[in-house]
Design a protein around this motif. Structure first.
Motif, short mmCIF file in Angstrom:
data_model
loop_
_atom_site.label_atom_id
_atom_site.label_comp_id
_atom_site.label_asym_id
_atom_site.label_seq_id
_atom_site.Cartn_x
_atom_site.Cartn_y
_atom_site.Cartn_z
N ARG A 296 0.66 -1.11 0.45
CA ARG A 296 0.11 -0.18 -0.55
C ARG A 296 0.88 0.88 0.13
N LEU A 297 1.69 1.33 0.89
CA LEU A 297 2.43 2.33 0.76
C LEU A 297 3.35 3.01 -0.81
N PHE A 298 3.61 1.15 -0.87
CA PHE A 298 4.34 1.83 -2.90
C PHE A 298 3.11 1.81 -3.52
N ASP A 299 2.52 1.93 -3.47
CA ASP A 299 0.83 2.18 -4.38
C ASP A 299 0.47 3.32 -4.44
N GLU A 300 0.44 3.74 -2.84
CA GLU A 300 -0.56 5.16 -3.08
C GLU A 300 0.78 6.12 -3.31
N LYS A 302 2.47 7.09 0.01
CA LYS A 302 1.25 8.43 0.41
C LYS A 302 2.52 7.49 2.35
N ASP A 303 2.08 8.63 3.80
CA ASP A 303 2.87 8.02 4.27
C ASP A 303 2.16 7.06 5.11
N VAL A 304 1.05 6.05 5.03
CA VAL A 304 0.69 5.50 5.29
C VAL A 304 1.45 4.21 6.45
N LEU A 305 2.80 4.02 6.86
CA LEU A 305 3.00 3.12 7.38
C LEU A 305 4.19 3.55 8.49
#
Length: 365
Positions: A296-300, A302-305
């Protein structure tokens, strides 16, 4: 009798007559010898009678026709070999009989196996020689085929080399076993990651189409051994910071597949907090959770992790977990041991209010 053309000898000879008996009968065209033991017939016997057109060796205990391949009987057109002991016939013997148009092999104990496959095909396929009553020839060997028709034998199975097929099959099995062992030992995590990477891609595509809003502010990925710390410390985020956290024991839907619960939790939350410890690194499910969150981090982009280390883990211990080590080197992470006694300041400065975005540089590094 130099002009002799026809000889009929039945029940006259006990065994094969002298080899030179027809040395002066070069014009002999028809020779019939019946009820005689010709089992040891010598091809030299035909050397003086190359003009034979009719040959009848019925009931003569013949066991093979190989002698025909060693004689010159280019004019022979009629061959009768009934009531002999022929079991296997090599079809190549008929190549030395170019004029043959009539062949009678009735009442011979044929063998129905691949040794007669060539003869069976020759009987069916040749257009010159009439094989009398060939469809009535029966099998005497092996016992399982006894009584069956010779021409009913399936010759197609004979063109498959069973030994070669067994060799190929066993070789493929060995190679497949070695390859599987190699993949499992060296590439199992990469394949597992690729599978869940693809699964997450499909899930993310569906979520984007639906435009589903986030249900939680953060999904907390932790190992069961660190459960006490999670229950003790993380409520601060919900009670004081107003976060809505997704926890395994509380928010996973009962009866739902584990991976589906994990995927829904990660994509249904704005962030994923990975509580990392020695136990976490050794957990298969925790590994899958961080893999999904990484995608999800690579896909979006965004700082999601958020990586939160509960204990100091030396760099060399992270080496087997190359993906974790790579993220630690490239991304800012939280360190609980460095927070010391200032946990309140740690949570206050390293987390935003609900609905905001986490700062790129947390407090404890």
């Amino acid at each position: 009798m130099i002009h002799l053309e026809n000889v009929l000898a039945e029940n006259i000879y006990i065994s094969l007559p002298n080899l030179d008996i027809f040395q002066f009968n070069t014009k002999l065209k028809s020779l019939t010898i019946r009820h005689t033991d010709l089992s040891h017939l010598d091809p030299v016997f035909f050397r003086s009678i190359p003009n034979l057109e009719v040959l009848d060796f019925s009931n003569s205990k013949l066991k093979s026709l190989d002698f025909l391949a060693q004689v010159d009987l280019s004019a022979l057109r009629y061959l009768k070999l009934t009531d002999n002991e022929l079991t296997v016939i090599n079809e190549t013997v008929f190549q030395s009989l170019p004029a043959l148009t009539y062949l009678d092999l009735d009442n011979n104990p044929f063998t129905c196996d691949c040794s007669n496959a060539g003869f069976i095909q020759w009987v069916i396929g040749n257009n010159q020689t009439q094989v009398v009553n060939a469809h009535q020839y029966t099998c005497s060997f092996p016992g399982a085929e006894q009584g069956r028709k010779l021409l009913d034998f399936d010759v197609q199975s004979c063109w498959m080399d069973v030994g070669f097929l067994c060799f190929i099959s066993s070789t493929c099995l060995v190679v497949l076993t070695l390859l599987s062992s190699f993949i499992y030992h060296f590439l199992r995590w990469q394949l597992s990651y690729g599978f869940y990477f693809f699964q997450a891609f499909l899930y993310d595509s569906r979520k984007k189409k639906k435009g589903t809003p986030h249900q939680f502010d953060a999904f907390v990925s932790y190992n069961v051994h660190d459960e006490a710390w999670v229950y003790r410390e993380l409520p601060v985020l919900e009670e004081e910071q107003g976060w809505r956290l997704c926890l395994h024991h509380r928010d996973f839907q009962p009866g739902k597949p584990i991976m589906e619960n994990i995927t829904d939790a990660i994509y249904g939350s704005r962030k994923t907090i990975c509580v990392i410890s020695q136990h976490y690194l050794q957990s298969e499910w925790c590994s899958r959770e961080i893999q999904m969150a990484s995608f999800r981090l690579f896909d979006e982009h965004k700082d999601v992790l958020i990586l939160l280390f509960l204990e100091e883990i030396p760099d060399q211990q992270l080496s087997p977990y190359y993906r974790m080590r790579k993220m630690v080197k490239r991304r800012t992470y939280l360190s609980w041991p460095q927070a010391g006694q200032h946990t309140g300041v740690f949570w206050q400065n390293s987390t935003p209010q609900t609905g905001t975005t986490l700062p790129p540089e947390p407090l404890a590094l």
